[in-house]
Structure formats: structure tokens, C-alpha cells
Design a protein around this motif. Structure first.
Motif, PDB file in Angstrom:
ATOM      1  N   GLY A  19     119.156 -32.862  58.438  1.00 20.60           N
ATOM      2  CA  GLY A  19     118.880 -34.285  58.326  1.00 20.60           C
ATOM      3  C   GLY A  19     119.778 -34.957  57.315  1.00 20.60           C
ATOM      4  N   VAL A  20     119.471 -36.211  57.014  1.00 22.31           N
ATOM      5  CA  VAL A  20     120.257 -37.018  56.085  1.00 22.31           C
ATOM      6  C   VAL A  20     119.650 -36.928  54.688  1.00 22.31           C
ATOM      7  CG1 VAL A  20     121.048 -39.355  55.533  1.00 22.31           C
ATOM      8  CG2 VAL A  20     120.983 -38.591  57.910  1.00 22.31           C
ATOM      9  N   TYR A  21     120.508 -36.771  53.680  1.00 20.89           N
ATOM     10  CA  TYR A  21     120.091 -36.709  52.285  1.00 20.89           C
ATOM     11  C   TYR A  21     120.906 -37.707  51.466  1.00 20.89           C
ATOM     12  CZ  TYR A  21     117.672 -32.421  53.571  1.00 20.89           C
ATOM     13  OH  TYR A  21     116.839 -31.510  54.160  1.00 20.89           O
ATOM     14  N   PHE A  22     120.335 -38.115  50.328  1.00 23.71           N
ATOM     15  CA  PHE A  22     120.993 -39.077  49.455  1.00 23.71           C
ATOM     16  C   PHE A  22     121.211 -38.453  48.079  1.00 23.71           C
ATOM     17  CE2 PHE A  22     118.635 -41.454  52.615  1.00 23.71           C
ATOM     18  CZ  PHE A  22     119.596 -42.322  53.092  1.00 23.71           C
ATOM     19  N   VAL A  23     122.444 -38.601  47.570  1.00 24.49           N
ATOM     20  CA  VAL A  23     122.803 -38.097  46.247  1.00 24.49           C
ATOM     21  C   VAL A  23     123.041 -39.290  45.337  1.00 24.49           C
ATOM     22  CG1 VAL A  23     124.394 -36.662  44.932  1.00 24.49           C
ATOM     23  CG2 VAL A  23     123.910 -36.098  47.316  1.00 24.49           C
ATOM     24  N   GLN A  24     122.357 -39.319  44.192  1.00 21.91           N
ATOM     25  CA  GLN A  24     122.530 -40.417  43.246  1.00 21.91           C
ATOM     26  C   GLN A  24     123.016 -39.882  41.918  1.00 21.91           C
ATOM     27  OE1 GLN A  24     119.203 -43.043  42.689  1.00 21.91           O
ATOM     28  NE2 GLN A  24     120.229 -44.267  41.136  1.00 21.91           N
ATOM     29  N   SER A  25     124.093 -40.502  41.408  1.00 16.51           N
ATOM     30  CA  SER A  25     124.603 -40.220  40.068  1.00 16.51           C
ATOM     31  C   SER A  25     124.881 -41.550  39.403  1.00 16.51           C
ATOM     32  CB  SER A  25     125.882 -39.380  40.142  1.00 16.51           C
ATOM     33  OG  SER A  25     126.426 -39.177  38.847  1.00 16.51           O
ATOM     34  N   GLY A  26     124.063 -41.914  38.416  1.00 12.94           N
ATOM     35  CA  GLY A  26     124.188 -43.235  37.824  1.00 12.94           C
ATOM     36  C   GLY A  26     123.875 -44.296  38.867  1.00 12.94           C
ATOM     37  N   GLU A  27     124.793 -45.259  39.027  1.00 10.68           N
ATOM     38  CA  GLU A  27     124.574 -46.331  39.993  1.00 10.68           C
ATOM     39  C   GLU A  27     125.160 -46.005  41.368  1.00 10.68           C
ATOM     40  OE1 GLU A  27     126.185 -49.860  38.330  1.00 10.68           O
ATOM     41  OE2 GLU A  27     124.721 -49.983  36.702  1.00 10.68           O
ATOM     42  N   ILE A  28     125.780 -44.853  41.495  1.00 10.38           N
ATOM     43  CA  ILE A  28     126.424 -44.507  42.757  1.00 10.38           C
ATOM     44  C   ILE A  28     125.459 -43.699  43.609  1.00 10.38           C
ATOM     45  CG2 ILE A  28     128.354 -43.303  43.835  1.00 10.38           C
ATOM     46  CD1 ILE A  28     129.885 -43.741  41.224  1.00 10.38           C
ATOM     47  N   VAL A  29     125.337 -44.080  44.865  1.00 10.13           N
ATOM     48  CA  VAL A  29     124.502 -43.360  45.826  1.00 10.13           C
ATOM     49  C   VAL A  29     125.357 -43.069  47.063  1.00 10.13           C
ATOM     50  CG1 VAL A  29     122.445 -43.380  47.261  1.00 10.13           C
ATOM     51  CG2 VAL A  29     122.404 -44.498  45.017  1.00 10.13           C
ATOM     52  N   LYS A  30     125.373 -41.811  47.474  1.00 11.35           N
ATOM     53  CA  LYS A  30     126.093 -41.429  48.686  1.00 11.35           C
ATOM     54  C   LYS A  30     125.173 -40.573  49.548  1.00 11.35           C
ATOM     55  CE  LYS A  30     130.893 -41.651  47.177  1.00 11.35           C
ATOM     56  NZ  LYS A  30     132.193 -40.931  47.144  1.00 11.35           N
ATOM     57  N   ALA A  31     125.441 -40.627  50.835  1.00  3.90           N
ATOM     58  CA  ALA A  31     124.651 -39.848  51.788  1.00  3.90           C
ATOM     59  C   ALA A  31     125.473 -38.697  52.330  1.00  3.90           C
ATOM     60  CB  ALA A  31     124.179 -40.746  52.934  1.00  3.90           C
ATOM     61  N   PHE A  32     124.773 -37.622  52.706  1.00 12.26           N
ATOM     62  CA  PHE A  32     125.431 -36.543  53.436  1.00 12.26           C
ATOM     63  C   PHE A  32     124.471 -36.024  54.500  1.00 12.26           C
ATOM     64  CE2 PHE A  32     123.170 -34.081  50.227  1.00 12.26           C
ATOM     65  CZ  PHE A  32     122.777 -32.922  50.904  1.00 12.26           C
ATOM     66  N   LEU A  33     125.057 -35.381  55.470  1.00 10.47           N
ATOM     67  CA  LEU A  33     124.287 -34.837  56.586  1.00 10.47           C
ATOM     68  C   LEU A  33     124.199 -33.324  56.446  1.00 10.47           C
ATOM     69  CD1 LEU A  33     122.919 -35.281  59.370  1.00 10.47           C
ATOM     70  CD2 LEU A  33     125.180 -34.932  60.396  1.00 10.47           C
ATOM     71  N   LYS A  34     122.986 -32.796  56.480  1.00 10.90           N
ATOM     72  CA  LYS A  34     122.760 -31.340  56.507  1.00 10.90           C
ATOM     73  C   LYS A  34     122.547 -30.933  57.964  1.00 10.90           C
ATOM     74  CE  LYS A  34     121.187 -27.101  55.487  1.00 10.90           C
ATOM     75  NZ  LYS A  34     120.719 -26.650  56.800  1.00 10.90           N
ATOM     76  N   GLN A  35     123.400 -30.023  58.427  1.00 11.82           N
ATOM     77  CA  GLN A  35     123.279 -29.557  59.805  1.00 11.82           C
ATOM     78  C   GLN A  35     122.641 -28.177  59.857  1.00 11.82           C
ATOM     79  OE1 GLN A  35     127.277 -29.867  61.403  1.00 11.82           O
ATOM     80  NE2 GLN A  35     126.906 -31.971  62.038  1.00 11.82           N
TER      81      GLN A  35
END
Length: 483
Positions: free
Chosen positions: A467-483
């Protein structure tokens, strides 16, 4: 009347693109193999591959989209698609306008993926994009490549992961390729090379990649190619205008090798403890008319070079080392603080010798007191560093610009200090973040999956649901897909 024909042609094309299809591949789907789905694909179609392990060995000829309607080959969202075994996962011959996303290749005995121009040198394969793909262990020990490209122009490989190459091969091998970009990729445990550019390869950018234990020559800028394989009627070089910008190299026997290369530049990289040499200058193709390896630039790089028993630079015969440019590099030997420095073949302007670059952690950010800050030669390229942060007007030396010097007039530019590799991910996830940063990973429902204070880390995520996960470091948020 001519205008009427043009209008009718545009209407016909519009109708064709509006009927773009999704051609599904998988158990119980319309097609069981990629080759079958591709044989009838038209511009604008998507070949959607459903979860599963595929045996590979597909050959696809003349798969061609159009500038307005690319053909896409991709994994279904949230599903793991693995091409395992066979001589090669697939071979695309004479493709154009093809995008390949989210696939995994492992265990091939020949080449992982092969892209070529069908030996029609005057009509190269062109406009190819690989993104979010992963190459795993090759089941070979010879000159076998994870990604082989021959006669491919105008291409991009981004956000991909290359692991455990064949001991005698390259992770990426180019013969006669032009106008290409490799960016934001991760390479680990290369064989002969991580990336090799030879056979008349020209105008290639290699930027913001991480190379760990990249093999004999992590970057082989040039090489040795039989004359019949050059994509040029009158070849004079193995590689030209190769640009190596803002990459990080850890280990490898030699990170940078110029081999029959001309007019190439290696700028603003960070090189950590090569096993033998930091740089090689070689000439392996010596036929009549070939230029000697020369007119190349090595500038604004940090090189941490230990006591390897070898000089920092290996210079072979038939080369033109006196035509190289060296300037504004920081050379540091932590094993010998009285080191006299590298054996550059020409005098180096603005060299910084045996001063600790003062990294602020294992991600090679610079401390505020680093001697590398603001000491780089002024360049128009690269514009951004390893983390996509714009370089200062008074740029630093190395792959990562210091935070203490902005030099940026536009305060709206977002500075990124978070890189995720690979994306999509499978069993393992690599994070590169600010030094000692708080990081949290949430699933799509907001449930915390992991948190910690890190610099860079590899997380084992095999047990996490797809599924989709969100990584947050400070004010930056990025998504990645786990297959």
C-alpha cells in the motif's frame, strides 16, 4: 483543401488517442505475457501487469507510441510484479515513446532488460523512461548487464534501484547512446561497473545518485568497443560530454574512470574511501583516428582517500592527462595527516589539502565549520545538490550544499532533505535525511509504522502490508508505495 486534410488528420488522431486501452497481463487476464499484450499495443495504451512472478524471455519489436501518446508498461498499483529468471526479463527492439514503471527484475542469466535499435543505426530507439523499477541479483558471473542499452536516444532512468550486478558486467551498460539522464537512483554491489558509457555515447547526465561498493569502476566514462558496434560512421571517442553531478560514492575500487573519454566533467561529487584509486585516466581503444582521453574536468569534489597503497590517480599510456582540468577539490586522507596530496597530472587551482571536510553525519552534510563551504568554483551546472537543494551562488565543494549559505533570492524554493529509495519498495527501504532528524512513517490510515531520529537508514519492511505510506521529516512529507 490542405487545411481541411490537416483538420481531418488531427480529428483522426484525437479519436485514436481517446480510445487508448488498458491491456491487462496476468493470471486470468486478457494476456498471460507481456509479449502478447505488446504485440497489438497502440499509442496511448497502457500495458498493466498484475501481481505475480513472470518467467521473462519476452521479445517485443517496434513498440512505438507517439510524442502525444506514450505507451506505458507498468505494475498495477500496490501490486508486486517480478520478472524472474530466463536469459533476460524482456527485450525491446526499436521502441519509441515507452514508459516503464514499478517493475522488478531478478535472476536473469544474460541481461536483465535489453533495449536496442534493432541494429538500424540511423533510426535509434528513442524516448524511453524507466522509473521506480528495481534490478536485483543477476544469475550470471560474466559480461552480463542488468540494463543493456544499445543505440538509445533521449531517455531517462530515475528513482530506480540496482543491486548485486554480475561480477564481470555492468549494472547499466550503454553503447552508442545519446541525450540521456540517470537521476536519483541507488546502486549497490556493482560488478565491473555501475554505469558504463561507451561506443560513442554522448551527452549523458548522471546526477544525484548514490553508489555504494560500485565495483571495479563505479562509473566507466568510456570503455572498449568493437568498431562495428559504434553508432557513428567515423568514431573518434568512446564517450563525450558525460556530466557527473552531485553524486555520492562510497567504496568501489575506483569511483571515476575516464577511458577514451573527451569533454566530460565530474563536478560537485562526494567520494568516500575508494579501495585503490580515486580516478583512472585510460585509453583502451587505440585505432587510427581516435582521440586520446583528454580535455576532461574534475572540479568541486570532496575526496576522502585513505592509505590504499596506490596513488590517488592512475594514468595509463596513450592518454592526454596534460589537457585535464583539476580545480577546487578537497582531498583528505584521514589515515595520514601529512599526506602530500594526489598526483594530479596538472597543477590544481584552489586545492584544499588534508583538511577534514567535517561531515555532520553519515549522509555527508557539512558542519558549519567545514572548509568546503563556499569554496567551490562558480558553475552554472549543476544547479541542485544531492538533495535537490539549489547550490549557493558561492557554492560549496562536494555533493551537498551547506545550509549556512543560502545565496538564493527566491525564498519560495523548497529545499528537500529527504530521499526515499526505491519507490516502489519491496523488502527494504533506504532513507536519506538531515542529520539527526526526526522521521515518522505512517500508513494511509494514519497508523504509525516506524519513527526514529536518523541520518540515513535502511529499514526492513517485508512484513508491512502492500500500500501507500507517508514519510515525514520536519515539514517535508513524501509518499512511497510498498509492493
Amino acid at each position: 483543401m490542405k487545411n481541411l486534410y490537416c483538420i481531418l488528420a488531427l480529428l483522426l488522431l484525437s479519436t485514436q488517442f481517446s480510445q487508448a486501452r488498458i491491456r491487462e497481463v496476468g493470471a486470468g487476464r486478457e494476456f498471460s505475457r507481456l509479449q502478447a499484450a505488446a504485440s497489438g499495443a497502440q499509442p496511448g495504451d497502457t500495458i498493466l501487469i498484475r501481481e505475480g512472478v513472470y518467467s521473462g524471455g519476452d521479445f517485443v519489436s517496434n513498440l512505438q507510441g507517439m510524442a502525444e501518446a506514450w505507451i506505458t508498461i507498468r505494475a498495477a498499483d500496490g501490486e508486486s510484479v517480478i520478472f524472474r529468471g530466463n536469459s533476460q526479463a524482456f527485450h525491446l527492439s526499436d521502441p519509441a515513446y515507452v514508459r516503464i514503471k514499478g517493475l522488478v527484475f531478478e535472476g536473469q542469466t544474460g541481461n536483465g532488460v535489453n533495449i536496442d535499435d534493432a541494429a538500424t543505426f540511423e533510426t535509434p530507439a528513442h524516448h524511453i523512461i524507466f522509473e521506480n523499477c528495481e534490478w536485483r541479483s543477476m544469475n550470471a558471473t560474466g559480461n552480463n548487464d542488468e540494463l543493456k542499452m544499445s543505440g538509445v536516444d533521449t531517455f531517462t532512468v530515475r528513482n530506480c534501484r540496482f543491486l548485486n550486478g554480475s561480477p564481470g558486467g555492468s549494472m547499466i551498460d550503454m553503447v552508442g547512446c545519446h541525450e540521456g539522464t540517470f537521476e536519483d537512483n541507488y546502486f549497490e554491489n556493482g560488478g565491473s561497473n555501475c554505469i558504463q558509457a561507451k561506443g560513442g555515447t554522448k551527452n549523458i547526465t548522471i546526477q544525484r545518485n548514490f553508489f555504494k561498493n560500485g565495483g571495479a569502476r563505479a562509473l566507466n566514462i568510456g570503455g572498449s568497443t568493437g568498431l562495428q558496434f559504434f553508432r557513428d560512421d567515423n568514431p573518434t571517442y568512446e564517450a563525450a560530454q558525460i556530466r557527473v553531478y552531485a553524486n555520492v560514492f562510497e567504496g568501489s575500487m575506483t569511483p571515476i574512470a575516464f577511458v577514451g573519454a573527451v569533454n566530460c566533467e565530474v563536478v560537485n561529487n562526494t567520494i568516500i574511501r575508494p579501495e585503490r584509486w580515486a580516478i583512472r585516466i585510460l585509453q583502451e581503444t587505440t585505432e587510427s583516428g581516435f582521440l586520446s582521453c583528454g580535455n576532461n574536468t574534475f572540479r568541486n569534489n570532496i575526496v576522502v582517500f585513505g592509505n590504499t597503497g596506490q596513488p590517488a590517480i592512475n594514468i595509463g599510456p596513450n592518454t592526454a592527462p596534460e589537457t585535464f582540468t583539476f580545480s577546487n577539490n578537497l582531498w583528505f586522507n584521514p589515515d595520514n595527516t601529512s599526506w602530500s596530496g594526489p598526483n594530479t597530472p596538472v597543477s590544481e587551482l584552489s586545492r584544499i589539502l588534508n583538511q577534514d571536510p567535517q561531515f555532520a553525519g553519515t549522509n555527508y552534510l557539512l558542519k558549519e565549520t567545514s572548509p568546503a563551504i563556499g569554496k567551490g568554483f562558480t558553475m552554472s551546472e549543476p544547479k541542485t545538490d544531492f538533495f535537490k537543494k539549489p547550490f549557493s551562488a558561492n557554492r560549496s565543494i562536494g555533493a551537498i550544499e551547506a545550509e549556512t549559505i543560502s545565496g538564493i533570492a527566491n525564498n519560495d524554493i523548497q529545499v528537500e532533505f529527504l530521499k526515499i529509495s526505491p519507490n516502489p519498495a519491496h523488502d527494504e527501504l533506504s532513507l536519506f535525511v538531515r542529520t539527526n532528524s526526526d522521521v515518522i512513517i505512517l500508513d494511509i490510515s494514519g497508523r504509525k509504522m516506524w519513527s526514529g531520529k536518523v541520518e540515513n537508514i535502511q529499514l526492513q519492511i517485508a512484513a508491512w502490508p502492500a500500500g501507500v505510506y507517508f514519510v515525514q521529516s520536519g515539514e517535508i512529507v513524501k509518499a512511497f508505495l510498498k509492493q
